[in-house]
Structure formats: C-alpha cells, structure tokens
Write a protein that holds these residues in place. Structure first.
Motif, PDB file in Angstrom:
ATOM      1  N   ASN A  71      37.104  30.317  40.032  1.00 45.11           N
ATOM      2  CA  ASN A  71      37.057  31.171  38.732  1.00 45.11           C
ATOM      3  C   ASN A  71      35.692  31.551  38.303  1.00 45.11           C
ATOM      4  OD1 ASN A  71      39.287  32.074  37.713  1.00 45.11           O
ATOM      5  ND2 ASN A  71      39.420  30.465  36.151  1.00 45.11           N
ATOM      6  N   TYR A 111      34.174  38.598  44.935  1.00 45.75           N
ATOM      7  CA  TYR A 111      35.405  38.102  45.002  1.00 45.75           C
ATOM      8  C   TYR A 111      36.011  37.335  45.999  1.00 45.75           C
ATOM      9  CZ  TYR A 111      35.245  40.645  40.321  1.00 45.75           C
ATOM     10  OH  TYR A 111      34.741  41.216  39.040  1.00 45.75           O
ATOM     11  N   GLU A 117      35.530  34.936  36.236  1.00 48.39           N
ATOM     12  CA  GLU A 117      35.777  34.588  34.849  1.00 48.39           C
ATOM     13  C   GLU A 117      34.794  34.168  33.975  1.00 48.39           C
ATOM     14  OE1 GLU A 117      38.103  36.288  33.661  1.00 48.39           O
ATOM     15  OE2 GLU A 117      39.263  36.946  35.364  1.00 48.39           O
TER      16      GLU A 117
END
Ligand code: FAD
Ligand code: NAI
Length: 474
Positions: A425, A360, A428
């Motif tokens: 992103n 992340y 996701e």
C-alpha cells in the motif's frame, strides 16, 4: 463548433493534462473545446498507460498470489490456470469504462469534444483534420497544448519496435501469450511494472539497465537496492551497468540482444522471445506547426514555458508530458487545473517540490520530496527515521511484511524533506506524506497524530516517531 464563433479556450490533446484543463476551464465559465485525435479521451494514461498497466498489475498479482501464497494461508484451490484472454479483456473493459466516463464529464461540463488532429494555422486559430473526414478551423484567445508524449525510439535506430516480438509498453500490454523468455531494456518504472506483470504470469524476465541501480529518476538508493532484492526473490533477473547495443530478430522467431558493459567492452548476448524497449518517452510536438507560429521547443523536444505555462507565443500555453517536469499523469492534471486558473484569473499553483511518484509493483514503491543522495549532494543536514513493515501488526496479520517507511527530516527543525516507502500500500500511503509536506509539517506533527490500529499507516507514524525521537514497536 463553427469557425465563426471563437472559443475562450481550446485544448489540444485529451490526456490527463488536456481533459482536466478543459473541464476546469469550462467549470470556470470559459467556453471550451478539446481536440483529440485518438478517437477516445484519456490520452496515454487511460488508453495505453496507467490504467491498462494497473489492471494487468493487479490481476497478475492475484494470479501469482493464488499460485504461490494461498497455500500458507490455508486456502486450497486445487488446479488453477491462467486465462490470459479474459485477463486482457478485463483490462480493456476498465479502459473502455474510464475513457467513456470522460466523455460523460465533457457533456456534463459542456466541453465541446472535437475528434481530429489539430495544427496551428496562426497563434489563435487551429485547423483540425476531422477523424470522420473533412476539416474545420476553430479560434480562441487561449490555446493549451497538451499533446503528451510517445515512446522514445532506441537511439540510433538500432532496435525496431514491431509491437509483436520487439514491443514498447503498448505492445507489452497486448501480448497474446506469455513469452517464455523476456528481455526488458531499461529498469525504469515501465520496465519494472511490465516486467513484473509477465514474470508473475510465468515469463523468465531479465532486466538490462545502463545505470548501477533500478527504479529510474528520483528513487532513493537504499530503497532501490531493497526493491531489486525483493524483485529478484520473485524471479526477475537484473543486469546492471549494462548497455544494450542492439536487438535483432533471428530466423527462429527469437530476438538476440547484444550488450556491453556501461563502461565499454565485455560484450554479452541474451536470447528472448519478446523484448520490451522501455528506455523513456519523448514529447509529442510534430505536426502542430509550432515553428510556423514561433513556439520554442528545447533540444529534448519539450515546449519551453514560463512559470505560468506560457510558451514563447502570447495566448498559447503548454502543460503535461509535452513540456518540462516528470512525465506523470497527476503532474499533468495539476498543471491542467493551474493553466485554466491562470487563464481565468491570473492565479494558479503547482508545488513541484511535492509531486509523489509510485511504482505499482508488489511491494509498491513510493516517494515524495528529496532522497538521501540529493540531500547529501546539496549538503543539507538531515536525520533519518525508519520503520520496517515486519514490526507492523497489520502487515504481520496480512503476511505481507516486506519493506519499510523512511522519513528524511531537517536536522535542526524536524521539517519533513522527503518520505520513501517500499511496502504494501505504499502508493496510497504516500498521500499522507504529500499532505504533510504541503503543510510544512514536522516529523513530530505526524508522530503525535493518532493513526488507527491495526493499520499499515501505523508504520508511517512510527517512522515519523523514529525521525524525531524513538518508535515504540521497533
Ligand atoms: P497524454 O496522456 O500523452 O495525452 C496527449 C493526447 O494528445 C493523446 O491522447 C494524443 O492522441 C493527443 N494528441 C497529440 N497530438 C495531437 C494533435 N495534433 N491533435 C489532437 N490530439 C493530439 N503516470 C502516472 O502518473 N501513473 C502511472 O501509473 C503511469 N503509468 C504509465 C504506464 C505506461 C505504460 C505509460 C506509457 C505511461 C504511464 N504514466 C503514468 C505516464 C502518463 O501516462 C503520462 O504522464 C500522462 O498520460 C501525460 O498526460 P498528458 O495529458 O500530458 O499527455
Ligand atoms: P525511465 O526514464 O523511467 O527509465 C528508462 C531506463 O532505461 C533508465 O533507467 C535508463 O538508464 C535505461 N536505459 C536507457 N538506455 C538504455 C540502454 N541502451 N541499455 C540499458 N538501459 C538503458 O523511462 P520508462 O520506464 O520508459 O518510463 C517513461 C515514463 O513513463 C517515465 O517518465 C515515467 O514517469 C512514466 N511512467 C510512470 C509510471 C508510474 O508513475 N507508475 C508507470 C510507467 C511509466
């Protein structure tokens, strides 16, 4: 809970593996208790892992962006400064709300929450040293060990963690000031995520990694190289192929880190205000009396299980970080559900070929399935489909264009074997890849699925197009 009333299921440990197993078991109609010693539910992940690290990653990214990126977007904010105590409080608040939330879910699903430290007194009885004092004993036909993992100490005891100047991830989430210089030992996921946090907040960060690349197990080598370049651009420094030998506190309060080349020789030293030791984690099984009841543990400390999570003792199962497989919260959760289902009906399922990984940082890095080096090693014939975010309209409008999507598909069948993403992103987006792989999709299946415009997901679709034919926009 009383010792006279046996449970159907007892879960030891209230982390993502344990609390999910307990809730699922209760939902399936089993009378269930979960024993947790920490004083709060959620385990490593919610208390000192996934959640606090993501809170710090998000807010440090915003701070860094405000400092370095707002101006070119036409946003002037004048003087700005870091309020670290408030940032740390925001992190603590997220942790508090989420861990309390699980207590609420326990009540809703009628899981008995026993606060204390468990150990086996026999294969179906667990004695609990209660946090509030005293002891109790509980019994169940089925017991699930979900005791998770802890920071692995530095081999040979050469580095002593004090959680102030020589810290593990736990201390690195609590630093009360930004260190001037930080040395990170181990360029795996923890080192890169927490190294990024403190680098964005102003520390000079050097990551020392034994291997020739960063990102830990499973990362695609091409992605790892690109990742390292992007992090270096943000200011992180890397010393690869370098082995840390020791880290010693000096009289001036700094720490001296000694290294040598991974092949031996070429000693070098580094000075730091804070050293983060992130060289892996190990399963927690001590104190459970496993040897007394006959539960086998392997030479890495992992509880040995079969494909239904049964240990070597009947009625005792083990899931999550305490047993085999990647140490990931979502893997532990899947196993928690499957273990409860095995107990109830004899059927449960986890597809270990499709467990996504996400780092992340910014950009994020994610992957699922096999990487190129694995496909080469096993001799699989494959095709590559790649699409850069530079050619994606949404990434362009967001001025966030670094990275790419890479599909690896079987040469003859076009079946997706792995997807690797570095970019905005990515964490996701990898869910679409996992879903596609669960359904054994081909690259063409994705390429012919309409994706909304303008979205980052179009880069995902176009990489699939590149794998089976040609992309439009690159
Ligand atoms: P744990 O979460 O470790 O929970 C086990 C629980 O059992 C603990 O609360 C412990 O107190 C309790 N326990 C142990 N022994 C006993 C006993 N005898 N009696 C009673 N209770 C006991 N994973 C991700 O997927 N995504 C991430 O972003 C991510 N970030 C991370 C960041 C950091 C800094 C760290 C350290 C880890 C991160 N992880 C992440 C990994 C993730 O936290 C673990 O994989 C996950 O928590 C494992 O779940 P578990 O239930 O097996 O064990
Ligand atoms: P890791 O195993 O991912 O990385 C450790 C790194 O340290 C390796 O690259 C190793 O080569 C290196 N190393 C070991 N000894 C060394 C030495 N003496 N000198 C220099 N380098 C050395 O372990 P890490 O980062 O501590 O993470 C532990 C676990 O937590 C991982 O299994 C990971 O899955 C999980 N985690 C997951 C996250 C996520 O999903 N986003 C975030 C953080 C942790």
């Amino acid at each position: 809970a009383t010792s006279s009333e046996p449970y159907d299921t007892i879960v030891i440990g209230g982390g993502p593996g344990g609390y999910v197993a307990a809730i699922k078991a209760a939902q399936l109609g089993l009378r269930t208790a979960c024993i947790e010693k920490r004083g709060s539910l959620g385990g490593t992940c919610l208390n000192v892992g996934c959640i606090p690290s993501k809170a710090m990653l998000n807010n440090s990214h915003l701070y860094h962006q405000a400092q370095h990126d707002f101006k070119k977007r036409g946003i002037s904010i004048g003087e700005m400064s870091l309020d670290l105590p408030t940032m740390l409080q925001a992190k603590d608040q997220s942790v508090k709300e989420l861990t309390k939330g699980i207590e609420g879910l326990f009540k809703k699903n009628k899981v008995d929450y026993i606060k204390g430290t468990a150990s086996f007194s026999s294969s179906n009885r667990v004695s609990v040293k209660l946090n509030d004092g005293g002891e109790t004993e509980v019994e169940a036909k089925n017991i699930i060990i979900a005791t998770g993992s802890e920071v692995a100490p530095f081999p040979g005891g050469a580095i002593e963690i004090d959680e102030k100047t020589i810290v593990s991830s736990t201390g690195a989430l609590e630093l009360q000031e930004v260190p001037k210089k930080m040395v990170v030992i181990g360029g795996g996921i923890i080192g890169l995520e927490l190294g990024s946090v403190w680098s964005r907040l102003g520390a000079e960060v050097t990551v020392i990694e034994f291997l020739g690349g960063i990102g830990g197990v499973g990362i695609d080598e091409e992605v790892a190289k690109s990742f390292q370049k992007l992090l270096a651009k943000q200011g992180l420094q890397f010393e690869l192929n370098t082995k840390v030998l020791s880290a010693e506190k000096q009289s001036d309060g700094t720490v001296l880190v000694k290294t040598e080349s991974a092949k031996g020789g070429s000693e070098k030293t580094f000075n730091a205000n804070v050293v983060l030791v992130s060289v892996g984690r190990r399963p927690v099984t001590t104190g459970l009396n496993l040897d007394k009841i006959g539960v086998e543990v392997d030479n890495k400390g992992r509880v040995v299980v079969d494909d239904q999570y049964n240990t070597t003792v009947q009625g005792v199962k083990c899931i999550g970080d305490a047993t085999f497989g990647p140490m990931l919260a979502h893997k532990a959760e899947e196993e928690g559900i499957a273990a409860a289902e095995f107990i109830k009906s004899g059927h449960g399922h986890v597809n270990y070929a499709v467990i996504p990984s996400v780092v992340y940082t910014h950009p994020e890095v994610s992957w699922v399935g096999k990487n190129e080096q694995e496909l080469k090693a096993e001799g699989t014939q494959y095709k590559i489909g790649k699409f850069p975010f530079l050619a994606n309209s949404r990434a362009k409008t967001n001025q966030d264009m670094e990275g790419f999507v890479k599909f690896l598909v079987e040469k003859d069948t076009d079946r997706i074997l792995g997807v690797h993403i570095i970019g905005p992103n990515a964490g996701e987006m990898i869910a679409s890849a996992a879903l596609a792989m669960e359904y054994s999709a081909s690259a063409e299946d994705i390429a012919r699925t309409c994706h909304a415009h303008p979205t980052l997901s179009e880069a995902f679709k176009e990489a699939a197009m590149a794998a089976y034919e040609k992309p439009i926009h690159f």
